[in-house]
Structure formats: structure tokens, C-alpha cells
Design a protein around this motif. Sequence first.
Motif, PDB file in Angstrom:
ATOM      1  N   LEU A   8       8.852   8.724  -8.202  1.00 49.74           N
ATOM      2  CA  LEU A   8       7.567   9.046  -7.587  1.00 49.74           C
ATOM      3  C   LEU A   8       6.492   8.007  -7.890  1.00 49.74           C
ATOM      4  CD1 LEU A   8       7.457  12.892  -8.173  1.00 49.74           C
ATOM      5  CD2 LEU A   8       8.117  11.674  -6.098  1.00 49.74           C
ATOM      6  N   TYR A   9       6.877   6.965  -8.625  1.00 48.54           N
ATOM      7  CA  TYR A   9       5.945   5.880  -8.959  1.00 48.54           C
ATOM      8  C   TYR A   9       5.606   5.123  -7.683  1.00 48.54           C
ATOM      9  CZ  TYR A   9       4.085   1.840 -11.489  1.00 48.54           C
ATOM     10  OH  TYR A   9       3.278   0.842 -11.968  1.00 48.54           O
ATOM     11  N   LYS A  10       4.337   5.029  -7.377  1.00 48.70           N
ATOM     12  CA  LYS A  10       3.909   4.418  -6.122  1.00 48.70           C
ATOM     13  C   LYS A  10       2.849   3.369  -6.365  1.00 48.70           C
ATOM     14  CE  LYS A  10       5.009   8.530  -3.651  1.00 48.70           C
ATOM     15  NZ  LYS A  10       4.607   9.762  -3.124  1.00 48.70           N
ATOM     16  N   LYS A  11       2.797   2.417  -5.465  1.00 49.39           N
ATOM     17  CA  LYS A  11       1.784   1.368  -5.508  1.00 49.39           C
ATOM     18  C   LYS A  11       1.021   1.373  -4.190  1.00 49.39           C
ATOM     19  CE  LYS A  11       2.652  -0.454  -9.506  1.00 49.39           C
ATOM     20  NZ  LYS A  11       1.658  -0.523 -10.534  1.00 49.39           N
ATOM     21  N   ILE A  12      -0.220   0.945  -4.243  1.00 49.26           N
ATOM     22  CA  ILE A  12      -1.056   0.892  -3.050  1.00 49.26           C
ATOM     23  C   ILE A  12      -0.966  -0.494  -2.445  1.00 49.26           C
ATOM     24  CG2 ILE A  12      -3.429   1.003  -2.212  1.00 49.26           C
ATOM     25  CD1 ILE A  12      -3.899   3.109  -4.431  1.00 49.26           C
ATOM     26  N   LEU A  13      -0.584  -0.545  -1.174  1.00 55.86           N
ATOM     27  CA  LEU A  13      -0.480  -1.815  -0.462  1.00 55.86           C
ATOM     28  C   LEU A  13      -1.710  -2.105   0.377  1.00 55.86           C
ATOM     29  CD1 LEU A  13       3.210  -1.678   0.809  1.00 55.86           C
ATOM     30  CD2 LEU A  13       2.308  -2.677  -1.304  1.00 55.86           C
ATOM     31  N   LEU A  14      -2.392  -1.057   0.832  1.00 50.46           N
ATOM     32  CA  LEU A  14      -3.515  -1.262   1.749  1.00 50.46           C
ATOM     33  C   LEU A  14      -4.382  -0.011   1.803  1.00 50.46           C
ATOM     34  CD1 LEU A  14      -4.862  -3.006   4.026  1.00 50.46           C
ATOM     35  CD2 LEU A  14      -3.323  -1.853   5.605  1.00 50.46           C
ATOM     36  N   ILE A  15      -5.676  -0.229   1.718  1.00 46.84           N
ATOM     37  CA  ILE A  15      -6.663   0.831   1.946  1.00 46.84           C
ATOM     38  C   ILE A  15      -7.604   0.284   3.018  1.00 46.84           C
ATOM     39  CG2 ILE A  15      -8.511   2.235   0.948  1.00 46.84           C
ATOM     40  CD1 ILE A  15      -7.232   1.655  -1.824  1.00 46.84           C
ATOM     41  N   MET A 129      -4.981  -6.437   8.514  1.00 49.44           N
ATOM     42  CA  MET A 129      -4.363  -5.419   7.664  1.00 49.44           C
ATOM     43  C   MET A 129      -2.935  -5.793   7.295  1.00 49.44           C
ATOM     44  SD  MET A 129      -5.857  -1.807   9.160  1.00 49.44           S
ATOM     45  CE  MET A 129      -5.212  -2.031  10.812  1.00 49.44           C
ATOM     46  N   LYS A 130      -2.209  -6.367   8.231  1.00 44.79           N
ATOM     47  CA  LYS A 130      -0.827  -6.785   7.970  1.00 44.79           C
ATOM     48  C   LYS A 130      -0.791  -7.860   6.889  1.00 44.79           C
ATOM     49  CE  LYS A 130       3.284  -8.547  10.224  1.00 44.79           C
ATOM     50  NZ  LYS A 130       3.658  -9.729  10.947  1.00 44.79           N
ATOM     51  N   GLU A 131      -1.693  -8.831   6.974  1.00 42.63           N
ATOM     52  CA  GLU A 131      -1.746  -9.885   5.962  1.00 42.63           C
ATOM     53  C   GLU A 131      -1.995  -9.306   4.571  1.00 42.63           C
ATOM     54  OE1 GLU A 131      -4.593 -13.593   4.539  1.00 42.63           O
ATOM     55  OE2 GLU A 131      -4.985 -12.668   6.475  1.00 42.63           O
ATOM     56  N   ILE A 132      -2.917  -8.366   4.473  1.00 46.55           N
ATOM     57  CA  ILE A 132      -3.244  -7.764   3.179  1.00 46.55           C
ATOM     58  C   ILE A 132      -2.064  -6.952   2.650  1.00 46.55           C
ATOM     59  CG2 ILE A 132      -4.740  -6.081   2.013  1.00 46.55           C
ATOM     60  CD1 ILE A 132      -6.983  -7.049   3.950  1.00 46.55           C
ATOM     61  N   ALA A 133      -1.446  -6.132   3.500  1.00 52.91           N
ATOM     62  CA  ALA A 133      -0.322  -5.306   3.067  1.00 52.91           C
ATOM     63  C   ALA A 133       0.872  -6.164   2.643  1.00 52.91           C
ATOM     64  CB  ALA A 133       0.079  -4.343   4.182  1.00 52.91           C
ATOM     65  N   GLU A 134       1.167  -7.211   3.394  1.00 52.17           N
ATOM     66  CA  GLU A 134       2.290  -8.087   3.039  1.00 52.17           C
ATOM     67  C   GLU A 134       2.024  -8.824   1.731  1.00 52.17           C
ATOM     68  OE1 GLU A 134       2.772 -10.515   6.539  1.00 52.17           O
ATOM     69  OE2 GLU A 134       4.148  -9.071   7.466  1.00 52.17           O
ATOM     70  N   THR A 135       0.802  -9.292   1.527  1.00 50.47           N
ATOM     71  CA  THR A 135       0.451  -9.980   0.280  1.00 50.47           C
ATOM     72  C   THR A 135       0.548  -9.014  -0.892  1.00 50.47           C
ATOM     73  OG1 THR A 135      -0.993 -11.496   1.483  1.00 50.47           O
ATOM     74  CG2 THR A 135      -1.339 -11.315  -0.892  1.00 50.47           C
ATOM     75  N   SER A 136       0.099  -7.788  -0.709  1.00 50.58           N
ATOM     76  CA  SER A 136       0.183  -6.778  -1.766  1.00 50.58           C
ATOM     77  C   SER A 136       1.642  -6.485  -2.111  1.00 50.58           C
ATOM     78  CB  SER A 136      -0.503  -5.487  -1.325  1.00 50.58           C
ATOM     79  OG  SER A 136      -1.868  -5.705  -1.093  1.00 50.58           O
ATOM     80  N   LEU A 137       2.472  -6.366  -1.114  1.00 52.93           N
ATOM     81  CA  LEU A 137       3.890  -6.099  -1.350  1.00 52.93           C
ATOM     82  C   LEU A 137       4.525  -7.241  -2.148  1.00 52.93           C
ATOM     83  CD1 LEU A 137       6.326  -4.271  -0.895  1.00 52.93           C
ATOM     84  CD2 LEU A 137       6.720  -5.494   1.257  1.00 52.93           C
TER      85      LEU A 137
END
Length: 142
Positions: A8-15, A129-137
Motif C-alpha cells: 500500500l506504499y504509494k508515491k505522488i507523481l502529480l498534483i 502534466m505528462k512531463e511532470i508525472a514522467e519526471t516524478s516517476l
Amino acid sequence: MRKQDDPLYKKILLITEAKRQGTNDLRKKEGKNKQATGNAIERLGKNLTGIKAMLNHEKITPFVCFGWGCDFASNEKTVLAKLNVNEFYYLNKTYIFKTDGNSDHNYFSPVSMYFREEKWEVDEMYAIMKEIAETSLRYYIF
């Protein structure tokens, strides 16, 4: 706090947040008086306080806000002056990583804030948003 091997450990990719700021252009057409400016921006500042606290332990702040409306016209300085919620970093630029610190916990957390008078189109927002989410991942994987 959950352990990293917990399923259940989760990380935030995009807000994300989208805000329309200002209706005085419409009010003028209707013959109504101007109203105060900046309410959406003030709420954004409150939201950012919580987001930054939630991500304090990470070296990224994957947040983006898209704002539009007549209050962001270049001649409307009052609303733009309220945008110090981004720690005086430039607007209309993508920020993901915390920066300018000198220890593990002493960083500024600029966020991506894109503001203009015209309404944002979905494809424009999607690309950012895609750029931010991909960088976060990539941050979490590598």
C-alpha cells in the motif's frame, strides 16, 4: 508511516489544479461594478502550504497550477503581485525538483504555475502534466 515494501506504499507523481481568476470582464459587459481580485490565488497559497508539508520529505514537488482569466491580463498587476506563493521563482515555467538548498532539508520548493488571460486547452495542460508525472516517476525509480 508505511514501509517501502508494503503493497500500500504509494508515491505522488502529480498534483494539479486549474483556477479561473476574474470575472470583471464579464461584469463590465453586464454593466456591473468591478469586484475584488485574487480570491483564487489566495486559496492556491493555502493549498500549497499543505502540499509542500505533505511532500517535505521528498526532493520533488510535482505540482502544477493552470490559471486563466481577465485578472491575469498583463495590465492587472494586483493579482500578479499576490503570486509570491512560488517563493519568487518565475511563472510559466516547469519546476519539479527542490532547489537552492544547502542540506537535506533546507530547500526551496518552487512549483509549476502557468497563468495567462486565455483559457487553457486540454492538450496544452496534458503536455506539461505528462512531463511532470514522467519526471516524478523517474525520480522514484532511479
